[in-house]
Design an enzyme around this catalytic site. Structure first.
Site, PDB file in Angstrom:
ATOM      1  N   CYS A 273       1.054  -0.395  -0.054  1.00  0.00           N
ATOM      2  CA  CYS A 273       0.172  -0.195   0.286  1.00  0.00           C
ATOM      3  C   CYS A 273       0.924   0.807  -0.130  1.00  0.00           C
ATOM      4  O   CYS A 273       0.452   2.061   0.005  1.00  0.00           O
ATOM      5  CB  CYS A 273      -1.368   0.531   1.753  1.00  0.00           C
ATOM      6  SG  CYS A 273      -0.280   0.814   2.995  1.00  0.00           S
TER       7      CYS A 273
ATOM      8  N   CYS B 238      12.308  -8.174  11.806  1.00  0.00           N
ATOM      9  CA  CYS B 238      12.702  -9.207  11.253  1.00  0.00           C
ATOM     10  C   CYS B 238      11.813  -9.563  10.535  1.00  0.00           C
ATOM     11  O   CYS B 238      10.634  -9.511   9.766  1.00  0.00           O
ATOM     12  CB  CYS B 238      12.690 -10.578  11.547  1.00  0.00           C
ATOM     13  SG  CYS B 238      13.357 -11.302  10.557  1.00  0.00           S
TER      14      CYS B 238
HETATM   15 ZN   LIG Z   1       0.251  -1.939   3.647  1.00  0.00          ZN
END
Ligand SMILES: [Zn+2]
Length: 135
Positions: free
Chosen positions: A51, A122
């Protein structure tokens, strides 16, 4: 949980590559030491590949030698969402993008790394896109 960016599974499949989809939308893990940002030291901001939300900064990236890009802090604490993950017979904390809910990786604590937070985010390289800093 509803997210600012909501898409159907079909839309995600169409927009992401199969490998991106597997990690971001199916909580997969890319192979260790293969991701494109594992050893990257370029200055810039790492955004969500699904996004575009800004998630991590190169200034909080550190060399963990674990095989995945590692950060000791997100860019903003509200940029990521932390969820208890009891899959694979372990109790871990999953890290998701707070804007679209895509899986990014896991966060580990108290491993003794010489970082300000003693946390290791991580994160799969394939879940991120690096926007190099200007100049
Ligand atoms: Zn996102």
């Amino acid at each position: 949980m509803t997210y600012e960016v909501e898409k159907t599974d079909e839309q995600w499949r169409a927009e992401l590559s199969p490998a991106e989809y597997q990690v971001l939308r199916r909580a997969g893990t890319e192979p260790a030491f293969r991701g494109e940002y594992t050893d990257t030291k370029t200055a810039g901001v790492y955004s969500c590949r699904a996004c575009g939300s800004e998630l991590f900064r190169s200034t909080e990236k550190f060399e963990s030698h674990c095989g995945w890009p590692s950060f000791y802090d997100p860019k903003d604490s509200t940029a990521v969402e932390l969820i208890e993950d009891r899959s694979h017979g372990m109790v871990r904390t999953e890290v998701r993008c707070a804007r679209c809910g895509s899986h990014l990786g896991h966060v580990f604590e108290g491993e003794g790394y010489a970082t300000p937070t003693d946390q290791r985010y991580c994160i799969n390289s394939i879940a991120l896109r690096l926007e190099p800093a200007e100049g």
